[in-house]
Write an enzyme that holds these catalytic residues in place. Structure first.
Site, mmCIF file in Angstrom:
data_model
loop_
_atom_site.group_PDB
_atom_site.id
_atom_site.type_symbol
_atom_site.label_atom_id
_atom_site.label_comp_id
_atom_site.label_asym_id
_atom_site.label_seq_id
_atom_site.Cartn_x
_atom_site.Cartn_y
_atom_site.Cartn_z
ATOM 1 C CG ASP A 95 -0.301 -0.220 2.607
ATOM 2 O OD1 ASP A 95 0.644 -1.273 2.723
ATOM 3 O OD2 ASP A 95 -0.466 0.566 3.500
ATOM 4 C CD GLU A 159 3.992 1.395 6.950
ATOM 5 O OE1 GLU A 159 4.718 1.841 7.788
ATOM 6 O OE2 GLU A 159 3.338 1.914 6.155
ATOM 7 C CD GLU A 160 1.978 4.215 3.616
ATOM 8 O OE1 GLU A 160 1.826 5.215 4.459
ATOM 9 O OE2 GLU A 160 3.298 4.330 3.002
ATOM 10 C CG ASP A 183 8.652 1.235 5.391
ATOM 11 O OD1 ASP A 183 8.691 2.073 4.483
ATOM 12 O OD2 ASP A 183 7.544 1.228 6.164
#
Length: 432
Positions: A95, A159-160, A183
């Site tokens: 995402d 995650e976002e 990341d």
């Protein structure tokens, strides 16, 4: 298929260099999927593509639903001697941040190259790293590489938006001797602090017409009542006092002083102007250091707010209530990201640092991330981990998001070295 009778680590690195246009193509393929969050619920087509590639590269693959039209993908490239050799888990999310209200010079979902720069949504956060992982897996397959230890991979979503895709996989028992979250870190080896969101709620036992306000505020009015919007000031001032105290009294190596902030990020309350506000809710974000935990930090916040409320003549009889955490900023309006402490002396961290230096000529920086990632979930489930990925934080979520192609290629080769050496090394006592 290119198969060597005796593949070497150097042959793998040469293949990565020789076919680097495939890395750019892989990145373009990932960026083309519009997996922005919010609104989220749009990752199934991309995750199907990831799962198909993993199968072609001989991974045993598991696909499971997460939220509607979102899925989680995990896979294992089984080693030849997994009982005695190290396992490694590479993790990343597909995402990407929303592009709402941004003005791009190019199509954000079509990778453009300008010299060494590649431009597109997610090239730094973090489809760049995901492309590197998947490109590496292709090269392992093409060369016929076998590893003694298991190589594992997680392609997660959420995650976002603070959604616990990684947590879901780890609580099901997925594990490894070491995990690497790719990341955004600009090739720095990073840990992170933690974060928890919460709601502080004030509620009046009665609802009053606005015409009663004069009797609430004027001398001799006689009406023991209050506006919850105004009483929320007591809460905010208490939080500010605690934030300042923490800044003075707490610290942790790698963090700027005062990083343990308490952010009053959103407030709602009242009915409309004809009423005195009978309810107010404050949404706060609390950051904490790796040597702290959610339970202790939230208890201190509650203690501070309740002490201030008990000193107020109205609030002492109508104390605030609290709700902490959650698994989605979109669904239950809450999130938790555990912290991640780094063991700089661990064999995995030292090996990764050595490979970084060998490939780049300089020692990597060991730092603490200024944000939070899924890396903390590995620490929470007792799996040693590091955040280590390409891309710069200044580019994450930005307009015209950019990354250096040279850095992406370098990162792929560092990860290739690390995978090769770690999965060829024998487990320490107590390995997973």
């Amino acid at each position: 298929m290119r198969i060597l009778t005796q593949v070497t680590e150097q042959a793998l690195l040469q293949a990565i260099d020789a076919h680097q246009t495939d890395l750019l193509a892989k990145l373009g393929q990932l960026v083309a999927f519009k997996t922005v969050s919010p609104p989220a619920r749009n990752t199934v087509p991309l995750q199907e593509e990831v799962a198909d590639q993993l199968k072609k590269d001989d991974f045993e693959v598991k696909v499971q639903p997460f939220y509607e039209t979102d899925t989680l993908v995990s896979g294992t490239l089984h080693g030849t001697a997994p009982a005695t050799h190290n396992s490694l888990l590479l993790n990343g999310h597909v995402d990407v941040a929303t592009i709402a209200d941004q003005h791009w010079r190019t199509d954000p979902f079509s990778v453009q190259r300008s010299g060494d720069l590649v431009i597109g949504r997610g090239v730094s956060d973090m489809k760049g790293a995901m492309a590197c992982f998947l490109y590496l897996f292709d090269q392992l397959k093409e060369l016929g590489v076998t590893l003694p230890g298991d190589l594992k991979f997680q392609s997660v979503v959420g995650e976002e938006a603070g959604e616990a895709g990684t947590k879901r996989l780890l609580e099901q028992g997925e594990k490894a001797d070491f995990a690497l979250v790719g990341d955004t870190s600009d090739l720095q080896l990073q840990g992170q602090g933690g974060v928890v969101t919460g709601w502080v709620k004030l509620k009046s036992p009665k609802t009053y017409h606005d015409g009663n306000r004069v009797n609430m505020v004027a001398a001799g009015g006689g009406l023991k009542a209050a506006s919850m919007v105004e009483k929320m000031v007591v809460v905010i001032q208490a939080l500010q006092a605690l934030e300042h105290y923490w800044a003075v009294t707490k610290s942790y190596p790698g963090f700027q002083a005062g990083t343990d902030t308490i952010n009053p990020s959103y407030i709602e309350g009242g009915i409309h102007p004809a009423f005195v506000a009978d309810e107010a809710k404050l949404w706060i974000t609390v950051h904490f250091y790796p040597n702290e935990n959610v339970a202790d930090v939230t208890a201190k916040v509650e203690q501070q707010v309740l002490a201030a409320a008990k000193a107020d003549p109205w609030l002492r009889d109508n104390l605030p209530t609290f709700e902490w955490g959650g698994e989605s900023m979109l669904v239950d309006k809450g999130e938790v990201f555990p912290s991640l402490a780094l063991d700089e002396n661990s064999a995995a961290i030292q090996l990764l640092a050595d490979n970084h230096q060998t490939q780049t000529g300089v020692s990597p920086k060991l730092t603490m991330s200024s944000t939070v990632t899924d890396g903390g979930w590995f620490d929470y489930y007792d799996i040693p981990c590091v955040i280590y990925g390409p891309g710069q934080m200044a580019q994450a979520h930005s307009e015209n998001e950019q990354a250096s192609f040279t850095q992406l290629l370098t990162y792929t080769k560092i990860i290739a070295r690390f995978v090769w050496q770690w999965c060829h090394a024998e487990k320490a006592a107590g390995g997973k």
